[in-house]
Scaffold this motif. Sequence first.
Motif, mmCIF file in Angstrom:
data_model
loop_
_atom_site.group_PDB
_atom_site.id
_atom_site.type_symbol
_atom_site.label_atom_id
_atom_site.label_comp_id
_atom_site.label_asym_id
_atom_site.label_seq_id
_atom_site.Cartn_x
_atom_site.Cartn_y
_atom_site.Cartn_z
ATOM 1 N N ALA A 54 0.830 -1.207 0.000
ATOM 2 C CA ALA A 54 0.000 0.000 0.000
ATOM 3 C C ALA A 54 0.860 1.252 0.000
ATOM 4 O O ALA A 54 0.548 2.242 -0.683
ATOM 5 C CB ALA A 54 -0.932 -0.013 1.211
ATOM 6 N N GLY A 55 1.985 1.230 0.747
ATOM 7 C CA GLY A 55 2.877 2.379 0.756
ATOM 8 C C GLY A 55 3.522 2.614 -0.594
ATOM 9 O O GLY A 55 3.685 3.758 -1.036
ATOM 10 N N GLU A 56 3.922 1.529 -1.270
ATOM 11 C CA GLU A 56 4.536 1.669 -2.600
ATOM 12 C C GLU A 56 3.548 2.263 -3.600
ATOM 13 O O GLU A 56 3.899 3.178 -4.375
ATOM 14 C CB GLU A 56 5.033 0.302 -3.078
ATOM 15 N N LEU A 57 2.321 1.746 -3.614
ATOM 16 C CA LEU A 57 1.322 2.281 -4.527
ATOM 17 C C LEU A 57 0.947 3.711 -4.161
ATOM 18 O O LEU A 57 0.726 4.554 -5.048
ATOM 19 C CB LEU A 57 0.077 1.387 -4.511
ATOM 20 N N ALA A 58 0.891 4.009 -2.853
ATOM 21 C CA ALA A 58 0.546 5.366 -2.422
ATOM 22 C C ALA A 58 1.618 6.371 -2.826
ATOM 23 O O ALA A 58 1.312 7.510 -3.190
ATOM 24 C CB ALA A 58 0.330 5.389 -0.906
ATOM 25 N N ASP A 59 2.890 5.945 -2.777
ATOM 26 C CA ASP A 59 3.968 6.843 -3.213
ATOM 27 C C ASP A 59 3.803 7.220 -4.680
ATOM 28 O O ASP A 59 3.965 8.393 -5.064
ATOM 29 C CB ASP A 59 5.326 6.174 -2.987
ATOM 30 N N GLU A 60 3.507 6.234 -5.511
ATOM 31 C CA GLU A 60 3.312 6.518 -6.942
ATOM 32 C C GLU A 60 2.066 7.360 -7.155
ATOM 33 O O GLU A 60 2.034 8.214 -8.049
ATOM 34 C CB GLU A 60 3.200 5.199 -7.717
ATOM 35 N N TRP A 61 1.050 7.118 -6.344
ATOM 36 C CA TRP A 61 -0.186 7.905 -6.430
ATOM 37 C C TRP A 61 0.082 9.387 -6.154
ATOM 38 O O TRP A 61 -0.394 10.258 -6.891
ATOM 39 C CB TRP A 61 -1.186 7.318 -5.437
ATOM 40 N N VAL A 62 0.845 9.664 -5.134
ATOM 41 C CA VAL A 62 1.152 11.052 -4.782
ATOM 42 C C VAL A 62 1.944 11.730 -5.893
ATOM 43 O O VAL A 62 1.620 12.858 -6.315
ATOM 44 C CB VAL A 62 1.937 11.100 -3.449
ATOM 45 N N GLU A 63 2.958 11.052 -6.408
ATOM 46 C CA GLU A 63 3.819 11.669 -7.432
ATOM 47 C C GLU A 63 3.086 11.808 -8.764
ATOM 48 O O GLU A 63 3.235 12.809 -9.463
ATOM 49 C CB GLU A 63 5.079 10.827 -7.605
#
Length: 633
Positions: A54-63
């Motif tokens: 979830a953190g990996e996908l959330a990082d890409e989501w933010v960027e």
Amino acid sequence: MPRRGEYTRDFPVPQPRSPEPSRIGIRQVTAAESNGEKKTVALDPADFSCAVLAGELADEWVELAAASTWSATTVRECRRTIIAFCKHVDATVSRPQTASLGTSDPDLHQALTEWIRLLPSAYPAGSRTPAARAGQLRALVSRRIEHADRPVAGHMPSWVGGSLGLRRGQTEELDEFTRSDKKKLIQAAWAEHLAIRERVKRGWELAARGTDPAKGGWNDPANLLWSIANQDGACEEILQQLPTWSVMPSSLRDLVPASTDARSGKRMMLRFLIRQLYLNNLDLHSYRILLMASTGRSAAEVTTLDENAIEFGPRSVMIDFSKSRAHARMRQAFSSPGTRTDVSLHPSTPRLDTSALTRELLELSRPLARRTGTNSVPLFLKAALRDHSLRITPFNGTLFGAAFVDWLEARGIEVEGPADIRRLRKSSKVEKTLAFKGRVSDIADDHSEEVFHGHYAHGTTLRVIAGNVITAAQNRWFTHAAEGPVVLTEAAEHSLAESGSADALGLTPEEIDELRSGQLDMGVSSCKDPFASPFGRPGQLCPVAPTRCLECRNAFVLPSNLPQLLLFADHLDKLQLRLSPRHFHALWGQSRVNLIETIKARTDIEITQARQRIADLGLSLQLPLAAHVEFDA
């Protein structure tokens, strides 16, 4: 056993560790709503067992949201996608705590494939949402692959580069408003426009007579209007200075209906005063309807216009329309009705003058833009009382309580079908389809033909196009059939020598002499000019004589041509037995129809005499060698 002087040391066996999230904590994205307000959307990876994933996908989501300048709606939709996939991983993957895009154990590709397979079951048949969800997840994984320091293991890169695995789905296209419904909308919007113009004019005149209420008093509406128009924070101060509703002066109480609740009386009165100076969300629906009807453009193209996109001429206006989804800008000019030479779709009041409408709307929005410090004045700005303050924001067509359906209800307008403003754009497209008789190249002048076929070529538009295609085919057939030969009876042939006959047939006296003497005989007919054939180039000897003479406007059929016509009819009967019906009709259908009609013009006695002459003289059909090859094949 170790030897003397040696020692041993037990080294710990390395154990596999769960990958750590690239960042710890809640991820947040700030994006703009359709009305311009900023909203913050948050996602906490700790809500899931697969917190690393979830953190990996959330990082890409933010960027990705920051790089693509997503709207708040898109940000929320992508967040829902991450939540849905992470919940699936928590429920189906063993040891979800170790799940990560950077490791192949556990296998996330298998979980992804199963998630995509189950997506359509959660939505109605034909929904576009499943494919959109899968596409958003693929965009996040694809962005991670682009970074060398962010590994993506297993078969995930292959899925990103391959097929999505889901169909896009389909949407149910809207039909246009009926002519009567569109007329009701425009008339109501025009009446509202006139009322708004007079209301705001009186409001500013009254504000000009007012003064600072701290000096002139808080009980005079003119002073309150002056304060709202000239002072920041005026609304808060007015609410503080005015007494409770029960002891409110009648000069202010009379501004709102007598049934107004005491708890909301002051706010209702303040909203009334704001409406005397500025437009609100419901007011702007009227201008959106009028501009869409006058320009034929979509709601999004009209409501995003600003002063920089508009250039006024002496009696016209040039507007640059922006299509946000297509990332395109198109310029279009609109003349005032006084300079137009064509017939307007709405010749009587209301007069849809794009130039006048945009001028008035700019002037109505200019005071609001001045207060917000906006250099280029947006056409669609609204003012509203919110949290005891004056808020200036862009128009919101779906605002709760002030949407298009609320505008219709407030004016007592009922329409057939859904109350969707997009149908007004469809109405303009249908009118353009009728005007251009279904020519897609002219109808789709403000977007691609692919967009037209996908979003507009249905319903009335499709029926109009289909009707014009059928009519064009029929006209072509009838025109072609009418361009057959001129059949002359024996009496008509004898009358060729009379004065006036040549002009009636479009022949010169020399051509009549050649026609009667047989010099123009081509076999099944005579030809007034073999070098002006519609089947060949100018100056070229007719390349299809005599097989196409019965389809030619230059042909004249004399009584002496009857034997050859009968022989030609016999040959066509034989040819019909050799060819398929479709093939024969395509090649010889028109000739056979004209031939039958030509023979019917002769009497039974003439036909019998022609048959006898064929038998006595042993006549045969006079055809070129190429025609014999076709006939005898």
